[in-house]
Structures are given as C-alpha cells and as structure tokens.
Design a protein around this motif. Sequence first.
Motif, mmCIF file in Angstrom:
data_model
loop_
_atom_site.group_PDB
_atom_site.id
_atom_site.type_symbol
_atom_site.label_atom_id
_atom_site.label_comp_id
_atom_site.label_asym_id
_atom_site.label_seq_id
_atom_site.Cartn_x
_atom_site.Cartn_y
_atom_site.Cartn_z
ATOM 1 N N ARG A 2 -11.051 33.410 -45.766
ATOM 2 C CA ARG A 2 -9.725 32.395 -46.118
ATOM 3 C C ARG A 2 -8.723 33.314 -46.506
ATOM 4 O O ARG A 2 -7.346 32.682 -46.128
ATOM 5 C CB ARG A 2 -10.377 31.884 -47.751
ATOM 6 C CG ARG A 2 -9.318 30.864 -48.189
ATOM 7 C CD ARG A 2 -9.697 29.409 -47.546
ATOM 8 N NE ARG A 2 -8.645 28.438 -48.051
ATOM 9 C CZ ARG A 2 -7.780 27.897 -46.963
ATOM 10 N NH1 ARG A 2 -7.857 28.181 -45.855
ATOM 11 N NH2 ARG A 2 -6.753 26.996 -47.374
ATOM 12 N N LYS A 3 -8.411 34.440 -46.950
ATOM 13 C CA LYS A 3 -7.231 35.295 -47.277
ATOM 14 C C LYS A 3 -6.564 35.568 -45.640
ATOM 15 O O LYS A 3 -5.504 35.577 -45.560
ATOM 16 C CB LYS A 3 -7.691 36.570 -47.793
ATOM 17 C CG LYS A 3 -7.786 36.497 -49.186
ATOM 18 C CD LYS A 3 -7.976 37.865 -49.926
ATOM 19 C CE LYS A 3 -8.221 37.563 -51.287
ATOM 20 N NZ LYS A 3 -8.641 39.020 -51.785
ATOM 21 N N VAL A 4 -7.569 35.865 -44.580
ATOM 22 C CA VAL A 4 -7.078 36.031 -43.264
ATOM 23 C C VAL A 4 -6.512 34.893 -42.842
ATOM 24 O O VAL A 4 -5.189 35.029 -42.342
ATOM 25 C CB VAL A 4 -8.432 36.804 -42.247
ATOM 26 C CG1 VAL A 4 -8.033 36.731 -40.976
ATOM 27 C CG2 VAL A 4 -8.865 37.881 -42.762
ATOM 28 N N VAL A 5 -6.969 33.796 -42.973
ATOM 29 C CA VAL A 5 -6.485 32.457 -42.345
ATOM 30 C C VAL A 5 -5.140 32.094 -43.228
ATOM 31 O O VAL A 5 -4.162 31.779 -42.619
ATOM 32 C CB VAL A 5 -7.557 31.255 -42.498
ATOM 33 C CG1 VAL A 5 -6.952 30.092 -42.077
ATOM 34 C CG2 VAL A 5 -8.719 31.542 -41.563
ATOM 35 N N ASN A 6 -4.971 32.372 -44.307
ATOM 36 C CA ASN A 6 -3.904 32.124 -45.269
ATOM 37 C C ASN A 6 -2.804 33.306 -44.640
ATOM 38 O O ASN A 6 -1.544 32.611 -44.432
ATOM 39 C CB ASN A 6 -4.044 32.211 -46.716
ATOM 40 C CG ASN A 6 -4.867 31.075 -47.074
ATOM 41 O OD1 ASN A 6 -4.965 29.892 -46.656
ATOM 42 N ND2 ASN A 6 -5.598 31.221 -48.339
ATOM 43 N N SER A 7 -3.081 34.288 -44.321
ATOM 44 C CA SER A 7 -2.013 35.290 -44.057
ATOM 45 C C SER A 7 -1.643 35.065 -42.437
ATOM 46 O O SER A 7 -0.403 35.214 -42.160
ATOM 47 C CB SER A 7 -2.736 36.810 -44.025
ATOM 48 O OG SER A 7 -3.796 36.987 -43.003
#
Length: 156
Positions: A2-7
């Motif tokens: 989720r952090k990768v997609v958000n970044s």
Amino acid sequence: MRKVVNSINLTVNYLLIAIFIVLIVAVFCQVLFRFVINQPLAWTEELSRYSLVWVTFLGAAHAMATKSHIGMSALVDKSPLLLRRFFIIIAALVSLGFFFIMIQQGFNLVGRSMTQLSAVLRIPMGYVYLVIPISGILLTINLLDVTWQELRKGEE
C-alpha cells in the motif's frame, strides 16, 4: 504494498501539477503573443497539445487511484456480498484486459514512432506517445489496489 502504491500516486500527482503548470504557461504565452504582440509562437501550441495529452492520460490513472471514474454502482451496492464481489471481479478483469492491450499497443506505437519528429519542437513522437503505456501500467496498479480494497470492504 500500500505504501508503494501511495508513493507512486503521490509522484504522479506532483507530475500532473508540473505538467499542468507547463500547459497553463504555454497557453498564456500563446494568447499573449498572438493577440497582444501579434507574433504567434508556434512551439506553444504544440507544447500545450502534448501537455494536455499527458495530463489526460496520467489524470485517468490518478482518477483510478481516487475512485473518481464514473460508474454504475446502484446494482452493485444493493447486491448481496457474494454477487457484489462477482461484479467487482468481472469489472476488474474486463478493465485489466483493456489496460493490457493499452500497454502492449502503446509500447508498439512508441517503438514505431521514435524516428518521427514533431513538427515544431523536433522531439521524437515516441516520447509523446510514451504516456499511453505508462498510464496503462499505472491504471493496472491502481485498479488492482482499488479492487483489493473493495473486495476486503465486505469482510469488515
């Protein structure tokens, strides 16, 4: 994950802002030089056109991330959980099929058009068309993320 997609989406958001600023400045210069100074600039029209193409395609990927695309959710929302999941999965599979074609044919178009130069800016048209597979990849990533969130929503 989720952090990768958000970044990724945050980066796309900043890129959209930058391209939109370029678009605004190019159109402002075009209007100023055409109607005030009576000396139109050829490069501003081409730059604004290509900027608009990039904003449109990247904006579609950003809209997927924020669930801003239009949709017919009345039937899905009133359906039982199992049928709702079925609808979500079918819609995602159809969209993934389209995005796969978009990515594949986009890369083909980029490869074929790298030798063709734009009329005024003299940049390879492949760079202009590169937004098609890029946005297809971003749309795929965001679709998978949004679909996963929607499927998990019923469990909560």
